[in-house]
Design an enzyme around this catalytic site. Structure first.
Site, PDB file in Angstrom:
ATOM      1  N   TYR A  33       2.580  15.228   3.774  1.00  0.00           N
ATOM      2  CA  TYR A  33       2.062  16.138   5.154  1.00  0.00           C
ATOM      3  C   TYR A  33       1.465  17.681   4.747  1.00  0.00           C
ATOM      4  O   TYR A  33       0.537  17.944   5.121  1.00  0.00           O
ATOM      5  CB  TYR A  33       3.556  16.538   5.945  1.00  0.00           C
ATOM      6  CG  TYR A  33       3.181  17.069   7.313  1.00  0.00           C
ATOM      7  CD1 TYR A  33       2.331  16.401   8.260  1.00  0.00           C
ATOM      8  CD2 TYR A  33       3.528  18.295   7.378  1.00  0.00           C
ATOM      9  CE1 TYR A  33       2.200  16.995   9.439  1.00  0.00           C
ATOM     10  CE2 TYR A  33       3.488  19.156   8.579  1.00  0.00           C
ATOM     11  CZ  TYR A  33       2.677  18.375   9.786  1.00  0.00           C
ATOM     12  OH  TYR A  33       2.540  19.112  10.856  1.00  0.00           O
ATOM     13  N   PHE A  47       7.026  23.737  16.659  1.00  0.00           N
ATOM     14  CA  PHE A  47       6.677  23.649  18.103  1.00  0.00           C
ATOM     15  C   PHE A  47       7.534  22.287  18.713  1.00  0.00           C
ATOM     16  O   PHE A  47       7.710  21.536  18.172  1.00  0.00           O
ATOM     17  CB  PHE A  47       5.181  23.456  18.047  1.00  0.00           C
ATOM     18  CG  PHE A  47       4.292  24.497  18.410  1.00  0.00           C
ATOM     19  CD1 PHE A  47       3.607  24.767  19.446  1.00  0.00           C
ATOM     20  CD2 PHE A  47       4.111  25.357  17.407  1.00  0.00           C
ATOM     21  CE1 PHE A  47       2.698  26.046  19.796  1.00  0.00           C
ATOM     22  CE2 PHE A  47       3.695  26.559  17.369  1.00  0.00           C
ATOM     23  CZ  PHE A  47       2.764  27.116  18.611  1.00  0.00           C
TER      24      PHE A  47
END
Length: 252
Positions: free
Chosen positions: A158, A191
């Site tokens: 990632y 988030f």
């Protein structure tokens, strides 16, 4: 750039940051083409906001071309927001041995190659636009992550994919300067998105508490507000903006 009356592509627009962005752009008078793999959700959101949906694997050239063609057919394509992405977690060497090479490759293909695929295709179409009063012909925004800078354990793939997005931000802006096309990247922190909501509640709470201020999860609306500002402020170009409440990720 005035958003009203323009056409925008939002990849990953069926949920999370992409959905929040698509809804905000539509509320401001823009026409949004949602490009996503989630057909049912994508079509529903597109219908609600008066936009269009195209099923799209962002790493596939033909899919990307179909999205851009649809956008151009609806009016003046002036914006692309890359929100499509995946976030697998696997250690370089774990209990089951070495990190699966296929998973690493897939993460790079979706997050990095997919972002570039959509950028190059949208920019080609934007370069044919009549320039706005500011001289610009379009704006490109991609999504990186704070993991590009301080990736945690299990985030090698990632972080590498998002680090690539960060790394190509400036050269793409320089490439497209002669065309009047700006290129920016947003690096969100923690988030509240479908990926995070899949974690246990105690993990979500711990992550939120780790944000210095405000000590909460970021929202799609927070992200969408920054997207709007980037579109409207023509001096923003070739830069990565951290949207993270001053968090720096610990190793785990």
């Amino acid at each position: 750039m005035e958003i009203k009356g323009k056409v925008f592509i939002v990849t990953g627009g069926a949920s999370g940051l992409g959905e929040g962005t698509a809804r905000r752009l539509a509320a401001l008078g823009g026409t949004v083409v949602i490009a996503d793999m989630q057909a049912d959700k994508g079509e529903a959101v597109a219908k609600e906001i008066g936009g269009a949906f195209v099923r799209c694997d962002v790493s596939n050239e033909q899919d990307g071309q179909a999205v851009v063609a649809k956008a151009v057919s609806l009016g003046k394509l002036m914006g692309l927001v890359n929100c499509a992405g995946i976030a697998p977690a696997e250690k370089t060497v774990g209990k089951n041995g070495a990190h699966a090479l296929g998973l690493f490759s897939k993460t790079i293909m979706v997050n990095l190659v997919g972002s570039f695929n959509m950028i190059r295709l949208a920019a080609e179409a934007m370069a044919k636009n009549e320039p706005e009063a500011t001289g610009e012909r379009g704006v490109l925004i991609s999504t990186a992550s704070v993991a590009a800078y301080d990736g945690q354990i299990g985030q090698a793939a990632y972080s590498a994919s998002k680090g690539g997005v960060v790394g190509m931000t400036l050269p793409i802006a320089r490439d497209l300067a002669r065309n009047g096309i700006r290129n920016m990247t947003i690096a969100p922190g923690i988030f509240g998105t479908p990926m995070l909501f899949g974690m246990p509640k105690e993990v979500q709470d711990a992550l939120a508490a780790g944000v210095p201020f405000p000590s909460r999860l970021g929202t799609p609306e927070d992200y969408a507000k920054l997207v709007q500002h980037i579109f409207e402020n023509d001096m923003l170009n070739g830069e990565v903006i951290r949207l993270d409440g001053a968090i720096r990720l610990a190793p785990r």
